[in-house]
Design a protein around this motif. Structure first.
Motif, PDB file in Angstrom:
ATOM      1  N   ARG C 225       0.841  -1.199   0.000  1.00  0.00           N
ATOM      2  CA  ARG C 225       0.000   0.000   0.000  1.00  0.00           C
ATOM      3  C   ARG C 225       0.878   1.251   0.000  1.00  0.00           C
ATOM      4  NH1 ARG C 225      -5.266  -1.468   1.735  1.00  0.00           N
ATOM      5  NH2 ARG C 225      -5.725   0.729   2.028  1.00  0.00           N
ATOM      6  N   TYR C 235      -5.599   6.169  -4.881  1.00  0.00           N
ATOM      7  CA  TYR C 235      -6.320   5.493  -3.826  1.00  0.00           C
ATOM      8  C   TYR C 235      -5.928   4.024  -3.842  1.00  0.00           C
ATOM      9  CZ  TYR C 235      -9.882   3.857  -0.715  1.00  0.00           C
ATOM     10  OH  TYR C 235     -10.517   3.278   0.337  1.00  0.00           O
ATOM     11  N   GLU C 238      -8.289  -2.441  -0.649  1.00  0.00           N
ATOM     12  CA  GLU C 238      -8.171  -3.894  -0.452  1.00  0.00           C
ATOM     13  C   GLU C 238      -8.982  -4.538  -1.573  1.00  0.00           C
ATOM     14  OE1 GLU C 238      -7.374  -5.821   2.554  1.00  0.00           O
ATOM     15  OE2 GLU C 238      -6.490  -4.143   3.647  1.00  0.00           O
ATOM     16  N   GLU C 241     -12.552  -4.068  -1.226  1.00  0.00           N
ATOM     17  CA  GLU C 241     -13.063  -2.690  -1.288  1.00  0.00           C
ATOM     18  C   GLU C 241     -13.072  -2.126  -2.698  1.00  0.00           C
ATOM     19  OE1 GLU C 241     -11.006  -1.450   3.020  1.00  0.00           O
ATOM     20  OE2 GLU C 241     -10.413  -0.439   1.173  1.00  0.00           O
ATOM     21  N   ARG C 244     -16.345  -0.670  -4.445  1.00  0.00           N
ATOM     22  CA  ARG C 244     -16.817   0.582  -3.855  1.00  0.00           C
ATOM     23  C   ARG C 244     -15.874   1.722  -4.204  1.00  0.00           C
ATOM     24  NH1 ARG C 244     -21.013  -0.486  -0.295  1.00  0.00           N
ATOM     25  NH2 ARG C 244     -21.019   1.739   0.047  1.00  0.00           N
ATOM     26  N   ARG C 247     -16.564   2.748  -7.675  1.00  0.00           N
ATOM     27  CA  ARG C 247     -17.854   3.448  -7.704  1.00  0.00           C
ATOM     28  C   ARG C 247     -17.691   4.897  -7.258  1.00  0.00           C
ATOM     29  NH1 ARG C 247     -21.518   5.979  -5.608  1.00  0.00           N
ATOM     30  NH2 ARG C 247     -20.421   6.189  -3.646  1.00  0.00           N
ATOM     31  N   ARG C 248     -16.974   5.075  -6.165  1.00  0.00           N
ATOM     32  CA  ARG C 248     -16.766   6.435  -5.657  1.00  0.00           C
ATOM     33  C   ARG C 248     -16.054   7.289  -6.689  1.00  0.00           C
ATOM     34  NH1 ARG C 248     -15.273   3.882  -0.709  1.00  0.00           N
ATOM     35  NH2 ARG C 248     -13.081   3.988  -1.258  1.00  0.00           N
ATOM     36  N   SER C 252     -20.526   6.119 -10.197  1.00  0.00           N
ATOM     37  CA  SER C 252     -21.553   5.201 -10.695  1.00  0.00           C
ATOM     38  C   SER C 252     -22.336   4.619  -9.520  1.00  0.00           C
ATOM     39  CB  SER C 252     -20.899   4.101 -11.529  1.00  0.00           C
ATOM     40  OG  SER C 252     -19.841   3.520 -10.830  1.00  0.00           O
ATOM     41  N   TRP C 253     -23.231   3.711  -9.831  1.00  0.00           N
ATOM     42  CA  TRP C 253     -24.055   3.081  -8.801  1.00  0.00           C
ATOM     43  C   TRP C 253     -23.669   1.622  -8.669  1.00  0.00           C
ATOM     44  CZ3 TRP C 253     -29.873   4.781  -9.569  1.00  0.00           C
ATOM     45  CH2 TRP C 253     -29.931   6.179  -9.575  1.00  0.00           C
ATOM     46  N   ILE C 254     -24.006   1.050  -7.533  1.00  0.00           N
ATOM     47  CA  ILE C 254     -23.891  -0.399  -7.383  1.00  0.00           C
ATOM     48  C   ILE C 254     -25.301  -0.964  -7.400  1.00  0.00           C
ATOM     49  CG2 ILE C 254     -23.189  -2.301  -5.884  1.00  0.00           C
ATOM     50  CD1 ILE C 254     -20.973  -0.627  -4.820  1.00  0.00           C
TER      51      ILE C 254
END
Lengths: 299, 529, 384
Positions: C225, C235, C238, C241, C244, C247-248, C252-254
């Motif tokens: 890391r 960024y 893991e 992760e 997500r 997406r951030r 977009s959407w999940i």
């Protein structure tokens, strides 16, 4: 000829008190023995192991409105509409435990107490106490108020008998009068559906679904006016019925506007009364569901 | 009959003290001679006939309000707004206060022939309630009367067509609230006042507000100047809400406020030991404690969680006031204080907060690490009047398992906040400046908030701001028995046992530090002199 | 001279696979092969890296695909910095293409200069072998000496450490991968895996693809890391992760099933497992390019998304002239990158041949043990 049990009459067990020697029937039947510890125990066993499961299986009851009596913790008079013999055992099964154990049923003296076996069974299984249909006599009034004062609760059908045609009948003032005499709250109950399962005169029971709606307790008026209190009870039961077919707020709106549909049906010839009970098939089109009384009552 | 709160000085003969630990509790022995335990007052007496009390309150309002029946007329637009799932804690047994009050209000409205009635759940940026939660709160009768016809709504702080901008306060704060409510002839607000923070102008000005309006008081600066936000007179959060409330009143929004209070009876009789003083535990209480802690120790966390979430409190109604907002809230606050205030002399170096299984934002859900922070440093720390029970630069010890676990439906933005934001910084001011806007305007969060059962994207930020005052005040925060990785991500120090926690704390406050154990729940307010 | 050799022995491969030990490998004396022609020189390795494909080979997990394009017994080692007889330091470009094999005329790919796509890996005067280190006729870097064609040599600039030089070959692979995705509109890139190749890909993307505005790395271990951030990741997520994080970054959407509505415009899979490829497809935006940088082998997955979202799944193997960098060779670009980003520091452990078991173990657990590149130090091997 002496036949042996079960072909003959059973011998009376030593532990069960004998019915009184003075075998007065009807309104004079003395059912005190039915509230002895042993009889209460037997009744409790019969109810939990036999009548309650059977009644629940037949009627699959939905109970609503119990939250309206949640905070009430004193003896009360349960006043319900009446359309079937199932009503009493059903209500015995759904009334909350804290009242159920000390509950007696006001039974028609001329029907339940006319023969000794009937009187015995009514008293043992339902804890029934004889009462006149039309006008409560001094004897039965005294008996009922004594019991209420002793902490018993009462189940009474203010219509005085089962509906002959499915529509409700006008209320007698007995329940209101007893409530005022003993200063006990009245919990109005509306039973929907028992009339379809076992109507008056039916020979066969068919299973179905019933709903029991508990109303908010009504406290006796300070002025002791039994007639207006009886009307209040009747209106309250009618509103409970209305609640089941519309929704609560609509029923309150109608009650506020004095437009709650009457439980006793239209003032019309017999055929129209029956017709009104059969539902809305004639006008509702192919997709309408068949609904019984009272939502078809004409306004 | 009910005893007031009590501060116990711990000596050698003091039994170990019950300390909450999420879905469980432990008995912890405190060092004698320098520790004290703060116990809440016992439950005050309930109203014997709640329905009658409610009716009387509606007929005899406080302040310059007319009795409710005089405010109701046929043909009017009536909106009844009510508090959401975050109150009360734990959820109360049926019937809920909201149901009793709403039914009483509707009874009067029906008598007056009011047809246009809408109910709105005033959830601000909280998650939408599920059907069963709504049924529990307002009762089946009300639900069945209004939900099928679409007249039972949940406030939507992101609905562009459902909000109306009322104006700006003297301090330049936007006041934007639910359109239906604002355009009604009367808003009846039905509140449950569990802690002194609830109610008053905060009911409408926060509960029915938009994000644009809320961010004027839900921010780091305001929270740092609310000391504490549980004490409305010294809370910037409340000053802002009061400014907004007065603007609403001046703009012709009519509010009839109904506030109810509950007593401290938070746990059913079978778990009475949870709200008893340890030396008064009966054989039954001890058996209950031993059996339940044994069972919990072998139970998977998921079962323990559902068991605790199923607890329904026997909370009883202790007062109901209705009428003009400020007059009602003053009366309510007096009752809350009567139930919750405990006199405490002076501050200590260390405060121990055992965190229970529930906080306002995880009803029927999971207490994730961010909520652990919020519950410990936001709620429990701030339950004081005067000054915090722990001195400036002191240490707070929280007890909670702090699992690295999130409810995926309820807390989607919390996961990202934890993964992304907290791995960068834990400073509330930096977090606010750098990340808040992106989370607040994220389309996905907005979609989930509006259509699913998710907290708003910005909500985890508020949780963090809630603890801003404590973070500034404290020298260190230690979490006992938490997942070390999650605890470190929060910026706190993990400790395995309470003794370890004292050891860690001694770096900051020395070896002979004085200790306060805040024996909550039930809820109390430490009145620290 | 001494060498680590891989022989064709199915039982050994099977045993290695089951025991997870480098049983396919044997340390012993070996003779330098005969030089195939006049252009061949003898090289004495100084450092020789252990690569993911080497590990797959010695642990018996290699794909059978390689069977016709390797020749046994071979000496592994294709990431090599070595000395010529004249004492010059060179790095080897290991691909054994037409020209090196003495094939005339060369195949179409070689004619076009794309020697990494050469069709004649098993023909010519050499034994089959895709690269030095997989070919019986050349030897490899895990030994005291081996043979290389003059065209394979790239001189090491003066002043360079051996560590920096040994990184040229792997970094060149990453450079080639970073330049493999064609679109100009790429904005969000994801690099899965933070071993040598993953980290070098991060660095290459940061240096060579200015249109990448958001660079997300997937790393499991703390040291990885740290390095990922140093080398340019915006960024670090893991593996669990990743969705997500993408997406951030992309707004977009999940959806309920866990799939993203949008995603990253390019995804570099530097791991090559089923899991990593599933993740790569899950976070790829419609029309995105997924570049397989790590050697994948057998994978099993649902390819519906690949079809429905018109994803491009491309491989990136070895190196050559880079069209996206004006035709400059990957090795030259890699050298610049190593110099500017100090990638020599990625070499974290050196082992003599005697401790090869330890070395290979270390290399296979590099991430967990805080290491990146493990190399053999051959400076002490006797010259003969």
């Amino acid at each position: 000829m002496n036949l042996r049990f079960p072909f003959g009459a059973p011998s009376w067990p030593g532990g069960v008190p004998l019915p009184p020697a003075e075998r007065d029937l009807g309104v004079h039947y003395d059912s005190d023995w039915a509230r002895s510890p042993l009889a209460r125990l037997s009744r409790s066993v019969i109810q939990t192991s036999l009548t309650n499961p059977v009644v629940r299986a037949i009627t699959s009851p939905t109970v609503r409105g119990l939250d309206r009596v949640a905070h009430l913790d004193e003896p009360a008079i349960f006043a319900a509409n009446h359309s079937s013999h199932l009503d009493a055992p059903l209500l015995m099964a759904v009334i909350p435990q804290r009242w159920r154990d000390d509950l007696f049923v006001a039974g028609a003296a001329d029907y339940f107490f006319d023969t000794l076996p009937k009187a015995f069974i009514s008293a043992l299984t339902l804890n029934a106490v004889p009462m006149e249909r039309q006008r409560v006599s001094r004897t039965s009034a005294r008996r009922a108020t004594t019991l209420l004062d002793d902490g018993w609760s009462m189940l009474i059908f203010p219509e005085g008998g089962r509906s002959p045609d499915g529509w409700g009948q006008s209320h007698r003032a007995g329940a209101a009068w007893l409530a005022i005499r003993s200063n006990k709250p009245v919990i109005p109950l509306y039973v929907e559906g028992t009339g379809r399962i076992l109507p008056k005169g039916a020979r066969r029971v068919r299973t179905g679904k019933v709903t029991v709606n508990f109303g908010a307790p009504l406290f006796p008026p300070a002025n002791g006016d039994a007639r207006s209190f009886a009307t209040a009870i009747e209106d309250s039961i009618a509103a409970l019925a209305d609640e089941l077919v519309s929704d609560w707020y609509t029923s309150r709106l109608r009650a506020g506007a004095s437009a709650t549909p009457s439980l006793s049906g239209p003032d019309a010839p017999a055929w129209r009364r029956s017709w009104a009970l059969t539902g809305t098939k004639s006008t509702g089109g192919a997709n309408s569901t068949t609904k019984g009384w009272p939502w078809t009552a004409p306004r | 009959m009910t005893r007031p709160g009590f501060v116990l000085e711990v000596d050698r003969s003091t039994p170990p003290i019950l300390t909450w630990h999420g879905e469980g509790y432990r008995l912890e022995r405190l060092p004698p001679g320098r520790s004290r335990v703060i116990y809440p007052p016992e439950a005050t007496e309930a109203l014997s006939d709640p329905d009658r009390a409610i009716r009387e309150a509606l007929l005899n309002p406080l302040g310059d309000s007319k009795p409710l029946p005089e405010l109701l007329s046929a043909g009017m637009r009536l909106t009844i707004a009510f508090d959401d799932i975050s109150l009360p804690l734990p959820p109360m047994r049926r019937p809920d206060n909201r149901q009793r009050v709403i039914e009483a209000v509707l009874d009067l409205a029906a008598g007056a022939g009011v047809d246009d009635v809408v109910l709105i759940c005033a959830l601000a940026l909280h998650r939408r309630m599920t059907e069963s939660e709504l049924r529990h709160a307002i009762g089946d009768r009300v639900y069945d009367s209004f939900a099928p016809s679409g007249r039972l709504l949940q406030h939507d702080a992101e609905d562009p067509d459902g909000l109306v901008h009322i104006g700006l306060t003297d301090a330049g704060e936007d006041v934007e609230i639910n359109k239906r409510a604002a355009e009604s002839d009367l808003i009846v607000y039905v509140n449950i006042n569990l802690v002194a923070m609830d109610g008053g102008h905060k009911s409408v000005a926060t509960g029915l507000a938009s994000y644009r309006s809320l961010r004027h008081h839900h921010n780091v600066k305001t929270m740092r100047h609310s000391r504490s936000f549980m004490d409305p007179e010294h809370s910037e959060l409340h000053s802002s809400n009061w400014r907004m409330g007065r603007l609403l009143a001046a703009s012709g929004v009519n509010i009839f406020q109904i506030e109810t209070t509950l007593n401290n009876d938070a746990f059913p009789a079978s778990a009475a030991f949870l709200q008893k003083r340890e030396w008064e535990w009966s054989l039954r209480d001890r058996a209950g404690f031993v059996a339940s802690s044994k069972a919990l120790s072998v139970m998977p966390p998921r079962s323990a969680r559902s068991m605790f979430q199923a607890i329904k409190a026997p909370h009883a109604l202790t007062s109901v006031h209705a009428g003009e907002v400020e007059a009602v809230h003053a009366a309510t606050t007096r009752v809350v204080h009567r139930q919750q205030l405990v006199d405490v002399q002076g501050q200590t170096d260390i405060a121990i907060f055992g965190l229970p299984h529930i906080c306002p934002y995880n009803v029927n859900s999971i207490m994730n690490p961010i909520l652990v922070m919020c519950m410990g440093l936001g709620y429990l720390f701030n339950l004081y009047r005067g000054m915090p029970i722990v001195r400036k630069g002191g240490v707070a010890i929280l007890s909670h398992p702090t699992p690295w676990a999130f409810h995926p439906v309820h807390h989607p933005s919390y996961i990202d906040f934890f993964e992304e934001v907290l791995s960068e910084t834990t400073d509330p001011a930096v977090i606010e400046a750098k990340y808040e806007e992106r989370f607040a305007t994220d389309d996905w969060y907005r979609h989930l908030y509006r259509t699913s059962h998710a907290y708003h994207g910005v909500h985890p930020f508020y949780m963090w701001y809630w603890g801003a005052h404590a973070l500034e005040h404290l020298g260190r925060v230690v979490v006992v028995g938490g997942d070390p990785k999650a605890v470190r991500r929060l910026g706190f120090s993990p400790a395995t046992t309470l003794a370890d926690a004292f050891e860690i704390a001694s770096d900051v406050v020395g070896r002979d530090a004085t200790i306060s154990h805040f024996h909550c729940p039930p809820i109390m307010i430490a009145d620290v002199h | 001279m001494r060498a680590l050799q891989v022989e064709r022995s199915l039982p050994r491969f099977a045993a290695a696979r089951i025991a997870s030990r480098p049983l396919a490998l044997r340390l012993g004396e070996a003779d330098l092969p005969e030089a195939p022609g006049p252009d061949w020189v003898t090289l004495r390795p100084k450092l020789s890296g252990i690569c993911g494909s080497d590990l797959a080979t010695v642990f018996g997990r290699s794909s059978r695909w390689f069977e016709p394009i390797v020749s046994f017994p071979f000496v592994p080692g294709h990431e090599v910095v070595a000395e010529t007889d004249t004492g010059d330091r060179v790095v080897v470009e290991p691909v054994l293409h037409c020209k090196i094999r003495g094939i005339t005329p060369p195949c179409t790919a070689c004619t076009a200069g794309r020697t990494n796509r050469c069709e004649n890996l098993s023909a010519g005067h050499l034994s089959p072998g895709l690269q030095t280190g997989f070919c019986a006729s050349t030897g490899g870097g895990w030994s005291g000496a081996f043979l290389a064609h003059r065209d394979q040599l790239h001189p090491v600039p003066a002043g360079w450490s051996d560590e920096a030089a040994v990184m040229v070959e792997p970094v060149a692979c990453s450079v080639h991968a970073a330049l493999a995705s064609p679109s100009e509109a790429d904005r969000c890139a994801v690099v899965i895996g933070a071993g040598t190749i993953g980290l070098a890909t991060l660095a290459a993307l940061r240096s060579l693809r200015s249109e990448v505005t958001t660079l997300i790395a997937v790393a499991k271990h703390p040291e990885q890391r740290r390095l990922s951030v140093q080398l340019g990741a915006d960024y670090v997520a893991e593996p669990s992760e990743l969705r997500r994080a993408v997406r951030r970054a992309t707004g977009s959407w999940i959806l309920d099933s866990g799939q993203l509505t949008g995603g990253a415009d390019m995804v570099f899979d530097c791991v090559g497992s089923s899991e990593s490829l599933v993740d790569a497809i899950a976070v790829a935006a419609p029309g995105a390019t997924i570049v397989l940088v790590g050697m994948p082998g057998h994978v099993g997955m649902d390819l519906t998304a690949l079809w429905q979202r018109e994803l491009r799944l491309v491989g990136a193997y070895a190196y050559g002239p880079e069209a996206r960098a004006g035709g400059r060779h990957s090795f030259d670009l890699a050298m610049e990158l190593i110099a500017s980003r100090d990638l020599g520091r990625l070499v974290s452990a050196r082992y003599p041949l005697d401790r090869h078991c330890e070395a290979l173990e270390h290399a296979s657990q590099a991430g967990r043990r805080g290491a990146t590149k493990v190399v053999f130090d051959l400076g002490l091997e006797k010259r003969r």
